[in-house]
Design a protein around this motif. Structure first.
Motif, short mmCIF file in Angstrom:
data_model
loop_
_atom_site.label_atom_id
_atom_site.label_comp_id
_atom_site.label_asym_id
_atom_site.label_seq_id
_atom_site.Cartn_x
_atom_site.Cartn_y
_atom_site.Cartn_z
N GLN A 67 0.82 -1.22 0.00
CA GLN A 67 0.00 0.00 0.00
C GLN A 67 0.85 1.27 0.00
N TYR A 68 2.00 1.20 0.63
CA TYR A 68 2.87 2.38 0.69
C TYR A 68 3.45 2.74 -0.67
N PHE A 69 3.65 1.76 -1.54
CA PHE A 69 4.37 1.97 -2.78
C PHE A 69 3.50 1.99 -4.01
N GLN A 70 2.20 1.98 -3.85
CA GLN A 70 1.31 2.06 -5.00
C GLN A 70 1.14 3.51 -5.42
N SER A 71 1.24 3.77 -6.70
CA SER A 71 1.15 5.15 -7.19
C SER A 71 -0.24 5.74 -6.97
N SER A 72 -1.24 4.89 -6.87
CA SER A 72 -2.60 5.38 -6.69
C SER A 72 -2.93 5.70 -5.23
N ALA A 73 -2.00 5.38 -4.33
CA ALA A 73 -2.25 5.59 -2.91
C ALA A 73 -2.34 7.09 -2.60
N ARG A 74 -3.25 7.43 -1.73
CA ARG A 74 -3.42 8.82 -1.31
C ARG A 74 -2.87 8.96 0.10
N HIS A 75 -1.60 9.27 0.17
CA HIS A 75 -0.94 9.40 1.47
C HIS A 75 -1.02 10.83 1.98
N SER A 76 -0.93 10.94 3.30
CA SER A 76 -0.78 12.27 3.88
C SER A 76 0.61 12.78 3.50
N ALA A 77 0.85 14.05 3.67
CA ALA A 77 2.16 14.63 3.35
C ALA A 77 3.25 13.96 4.17
N LYS A 78 2.97 13.70 5.43
CA LYS A 78 3.94 13.06 6.33
C LYS A 78 4.32 11.67 5.82
N THR A 79 3.33 10.89 5.42
CA THR A 79 3.58 9.53 4.93
C THR A 79 4.32 9.57 3.60
N ALA A 80 3.94 10.48 2.72
CA ALA A 80 4.60 10.59 1.42
C ALA A 80 6.08 10.91 1.57
N ILE A 81 6.41 11.79 2.49
CA ILE A 81 7.82 12.13 2.74
C ILE A 81 8.56 10.92 3.28
N MET A 82 7.95 10.22 4.22
CA MET A 82 8.58 9.04 4.80
C MET A 82 8.83 7.98 3.73
N VAL A 83 7.85 7.71 2.89
CA VAL A 83 7.98 6.70 1.85
C VAL A 83 9.08 7.09 0.85
N SER A 84 9.22 8.37 0.57
CA SER A 84 10.24 8.82 -0.37
C SER A 84 11.65 8.57 0.17
N LYS A 85 11.78 8.43 1.47
CA LYS A 85 13.09 8.21 2.09
C LYS A 85 13.42 6.73 2.29
N VAL A 86 12.45 5.85 2.07
CA VAL A 86 12.68 4.42 2.30
C VAL A 86 13.60 3.85 1.22
N CYS A 87 14.67 3.20 1.66
CA CYS A 87 15.63 2.56 0.75
C CYS A 87 15.72 1.06 0.97
N ASP A 88 15.22 0.59 2.11
CA ASP A 88 15.31 -0.83 2.42
C ASP A 88 14.21 -1.16 3.42
N LEU A 89 13.90 -2.43 3.53
CA LEU A 89 12.97 -2.87 4.57
C LEU A 89 13.29 -4.27 5.00
N ASP A 90 12.98 -4.53 6.24
CA ASP A 90 13.12 -5.85 6.85
C ASP A 90 11.78 -6.20 7.47
N TYR A 91 11.61 -7.47 7.76
CA TYR A 91 10.36 -7.90 8.40
C TYR A 91 10.63 -9.08 9.31
N ILE A 92 9.70 -9.27 10.24
CA ILE A 92 9.71 -10.41 11.15
C ILE A 92 8.34 -11.04 11.07
N ILE A 93 8.28 -12.32 10.79
CA ILE A 93 7.00 -13.03 10.75
C ILE A 93 6.62 -13.40 12.17
N CYS A 94 5.37 -13.12 12.52
CA CYS A 94 4.88 -13.42 13.88
C CYS A 94 3.99 -14.64 13.87
#
Length: 90
Positions: A63-90
Motif C-alpha cells: 500500500q505504501y508503494f502504490q502510485s494510486s495511494a493517497r498518502h498524507s504529506a507526512k507519509t509521502a515524505i517518509m515513503v520517499s526516504k525508504v531505501c530498504d525494509l526488513d520484516y519479522i513473521i509473527c
C-alpha cells in the motif's frame, strides 16, 4: 539538505543509483509473505525510520508503494526516504 552535483555525470549516476534502489525495494515488497508480522522501513543510512505491524505483510507494505495511494504529506515524505525494509513473521 540540498544536493549539489559537480557535473551532469554525477547527477546521472545519482539518478541511476536511486532507480536501482527503487527496483530492489519493489522486488523485496513483491516477495513479502502473506503472513502476519512486523515490518521496518530504513533510510539510505540503514536507520529505521518506521516500524509497523500487519495481519498480511505483503498487502500492507504494498500500500505504501502504490502510485494510486493517497498518502498524507507526512507519509509521502517518509515513503520517499525508504531505501530498504526488513520484516519479522509473527
Amino acid at each position: 539538505m540540498e544536493i549539489f552535483f559537480q557535473s551532469i555525470y554525477d547527477f546521472i549516476y545519482h539518478i541511476m543509483i536511486c532507480l536501482m534502489i527503487h527496483q530492489e525495494l519493489i522486488e523485496k515488497v513483491r516477495l513479502l509473505p502473506y503472513s502476519p508480522g512486523v515490518y521496518m522501513m530504513k533510510d539510505a543510512g540503514g536507520k529505521i525510520i518506521y516500524v509497523g505491524k500487519a495481519k498480511i505483510l505483503r498487502n500492507r507494505v504494498r500500500q505504501y508503494f502504490q502510485s494510486s495511494a493517497r498518502h498524507s504529506a507526512k507519509t509521502a515524505i517518509m515513503v520517499s526516504k525508504v531505501c530498504d525494509l526488513d520484516y519479522i513473521i509473527c
